[in-house]
Design an enzyme around this catalytic site. Structure first.
Site, PDB file in Angstrom:
ATOM      1  N   GLY A  35       0.816  -1.321  -0.026  1.00 24.45           N
ATOM      2  CA  GLY A  35       0.057   0.092  -0.035  1.00 24.45           C
ATOM      3  C   GLY A  35       0.803   1.111  -0.198  1.00 24.45           C
ATOM      4  O   GLY A  35       0.066   2.379   0.230  1.00 24.45           O
ATOM      5  N   HIS A  96      11.678   1.068   2.588  1.00 24.22           N
ATOM      6  CA  HIS A  96      11.352  -0.440   3.091  1.00 24.22           C
ATOM      7  C   HIS A  96      11.914  -0.987   3.890  1.00 24.22           C
ATOM      8  O   HIS A  96      11.741  -2.286   4.213  1.00 24.22           O
ATOM      9  CB  HIS A  96      11.234  -1.079   1.283  1.00 24.22           C
ATOM     10  N   SER A 126       0.489  -9.560  -5.298  1.00 24.72           N
ATOM     11  CA  SER A 126       0.711  -8.160  -5.716  1.00 24.72           C
ATOM     12  C   SER A 126       2.313  -8.360  -6.221  1.00 24.72           C
ATOM     13  O   SER A 126       2.700  -7.756  -7.343  1.00 24.72           O
ATOM     14  CB  SER A 126       0.543  -7.074  -4.778  1.00 24.72           C
TER      15      SER A 126
HETATM   16  P1  PAP Z   1       5.277  -0.578  -3.552  1.00 26.44           P
HETATM   17  O1  PAP Z   1       5.601  -0.771  -2.309  1.00 26.44           O
HETATM   18  O2  PAP Z   1       6.315  -1.048  -4.631  1.00 26.44           O
HETATM   19  O3  PAP Z   1       5.316   1.012  -3.897  1.00 26.44           O
HETATM   20  P2  PAP Z   1       2.644  -0.655  -3.368  1.00 26.44           P
HETATM   21  O4  PAP Z   1       1.976   0.469  -3.662  1.00 26.44           O
HETATM   22  O5  PAP Z   1       2.853  -0.998  -2.111  1.00 26.44           O
HETATM   23  O6  PAP Z   1       3.956  -0.918  -4.140  1.00 26.44           O
HETATM   24  O7  PAP Z   1       1.609  -2.027  -3.774  1.00 26.44           O
HETATM   25  C1  PAP Z   1       0.886  -2.033  -4.867  1.00 26.44           C
HETATM   26  C2  PAP Z   1      -0.533  -2.365  -4.555  1.00 26.44           C
HETATM   27  O8  PAP Z   1      -1.314  -1.510  -4.240  1.00 26.44           O
HETATM   28  C3  PAP Z   1      -1.129  -3.081  -5.932  1.00 26.44           C
HETATM   29  O9  PAP Z   1      -2.043  -3.871  -5.357  1.00 26.44           O
HETATM   30  P3  PAP Z   1      -2.549  -5.474  -6.270  1.00 26.44           P
HETATM   31  O10 PAP Z   1      -1.346  -5.656  -6.951  1.00 26.44           O
HETATM   32  O11 PAP Z   1      -3.039  -6.005  -5.376  1.00 26.44           O
HETATM   33  O12 PAP Z   1      -3.499  -4.682  -7.317  1.00 26.44           O
HETATM   34  C4  PAP Z   1      -1.602  -1.763  -6.274  1.00 26.44           C
HETATM   35  O13 PAP Z   1      -2.921  -2.105  -7.153  1.00 26.44           O
HETATM   36  C5  PAP Z   1      -2.210  -1.315  -4.985  1.00 26.44           C
HETATM   37  N1  PAP Z   1      -2.434   0.279  -5.019  1.00 26.44           N
HETATM   38  C6  PAP Z   1      -1.735   1.198  -5.847  1.00 26.44           C
HETATM   39  N2  PAP Z   1      -2.367   2.439  -5.491  1.00 26.44           N
HETATM   40  C7  PAP Z   1      -3.499   2.295  -4.926  1.00 26.44           C
HETATM   41  C8  PAP Z   1      -4.695   3.278  -4.439  1.00 26.44           C
HETATM   42  N3  PAP Z   1      -4.534   4.428  -4.760  1.00 26.44           N
HETATM   43  N4  PAP Z   1      -5.422   2.558  -3.716  1.00 26.44           N
HETATM   44  C9  PAP Z   1      -5.493   1.184  -3.202  1.00 26.44           C
HETATM   45  N5  PAP Z   1      -4.692   0.511  -3.673  1.00 26.44           N
HETATM   46  C10 PAP Z   1      -3.678   0.848  -4.658  1.00 26.44           C
END
Ligand code: PAP
Length: 290
Positions: A35, A96, A126
């Site tokens: 998230g 992280h 994810s």
């Molecule tokens: P990161 O740690 O590499 O930055 P991160 O943003 O934590 O990644 O994780 C991406 C996940 O958050 C994705 O989940 P999914 O693969 O299960 O779909 C992504 O869709 C979700 N995500 C990104 N932006 C949002 C948002 N604004 N609201 C809700 N979920 C989100």
């Protein structure tokens, strides 16, 4: 005591050695795919709402990862000792790293930490999609899901294992409620509005009754929703270039955002096995996932 990806090992050490936190700093912490992008969008919008209202938000034209930089994947990757004085206060950064590996200055100052975590099985799915989407031609070489799951059960993935990662921040949040707030992605999905209000208070930028009445909180929630961000040009077609070798497709950060998506990829015996591991690892901590 965590798996640090080789490409950010140096930058992690530079961050640990050279970062000088200020009392006003805000650190967003997470294990990848829990998230982070959402939390960056929300925190940035809360802090900057007076400078730029929703219709003028930089989020409309900028990927959230370019608005809130990651310590080890961006700032300390580009420089051993980046000049962070130019950032306007309060500075917002992300990392992280697990709690125990944070630079001393983060722990010794009054800077605030927001931690977000997520059901590890959804995080695993994810992460897998993210890696596949960004691996280009190497997709064929990706391990089958059961092999990847084996590694996941052993905690062998970037910044893992998650049980240590989450427990570190969980304990810190219990020990010092002024310093660390512990969020779950699933709770944010259920009620983003009250979480945004809570975060604004925690960060020292509470919403006034007028702002609340005028729908400012709701606007921020809407602006930062997955549906909204996912459809923005910059997040559909952009590229996040962090170094000559670390590049991510912007769209790979915005997928489904569903709670329980793991059920579409993992069978019951895998889930049961993982549940037992988590109970064993986190049983006494008071922290649990659905
Ligand atoms: P990161 O740690 O590499 O930055 P991160 O943003 O934590 O990644 O994780 C991406 C996940 O958050 C994705 O989940 P999914 O693969 O299960 O779909 C992504 O869709 C979700 N995500 C990104 N932006 C949002 C948002 N604004 N609201 C809700 N979920 C989100």
């Amino acid at each position: 005591n965590f798996w640090c990806p080789g490409d950010v090992l140096k930058s992690t050490i530079f961050f640990q050695r050279n970062f000088k936190a200020k009392d006003s700093d805000i650190i967003l912490a997470s294990i990848p795919k829990s998230g982070t992008t959402w939390l960056k969008s929300l925190s940035f919008s809360i802090i900057n709402r007076k400078k730029c209202t929703t219709p003028e938000s930089p989020l409309l034209i900028t990927n959230p990862h370019d608005l809130v930089s990651c310590m080890e994947y961006d700032l300390f990757l580009k420089s051993e000792n980046p000049d962070l004085e130019a950032f306007s206060c309060p500075r917002i950064f992300s990392t992280h790293l697990p709690y125990h590996a944070l630079p001393q200055s983060i722990l010794n100052t009054k800077c605030r930490i927001i931690y977000i975590c997520r059901n590890p099985l959804d995080q695993f799915i994810s992460l897998r999609h993210f890696l596949l989407e960004n691996s280009g031609e190497d997709q064929q070489k990706a391990p089958p899901i059961d092999e990847a799951f084996e590694l996941f059960c052993k905690g062998l993935y970037p910044f893992g294992p998650v049980w240590d990662h989450a427990e570190g921040y969980w304990n810190a949040s219990l020990n010092d409620v002024q310093k660390v707030v512990f969020l779950k992605y699933e709770d944010l999905k259920i009620d983003a509005t009250s979480h945004v209000k809570m975060l604004a208070e925690f960060l020292g930028f509470p919403f006034s009754p007028e702002e609340d009445e005028n729908g400012v909180v709701k606007e921020i929630v809407k602006l930062c929703s997955l549906e909204n961000l996912k459809n923005m040009e910059v997040n559909k077609n952009g590229l996040l270039v962090l170094s000559p070798t670390i590049k991510f497709k912007a769209r790979s950060f915005f997928r489904k955002g569903e709670v329980g998506d793991w059920k579409n990829f993992l069978n019951n015996s895998m889930a049961e096995r993982y549940k037992k591991i988590m109970e064993e690892k986190l049983g006494k901590s008071g922290l649990a996932f659905e």
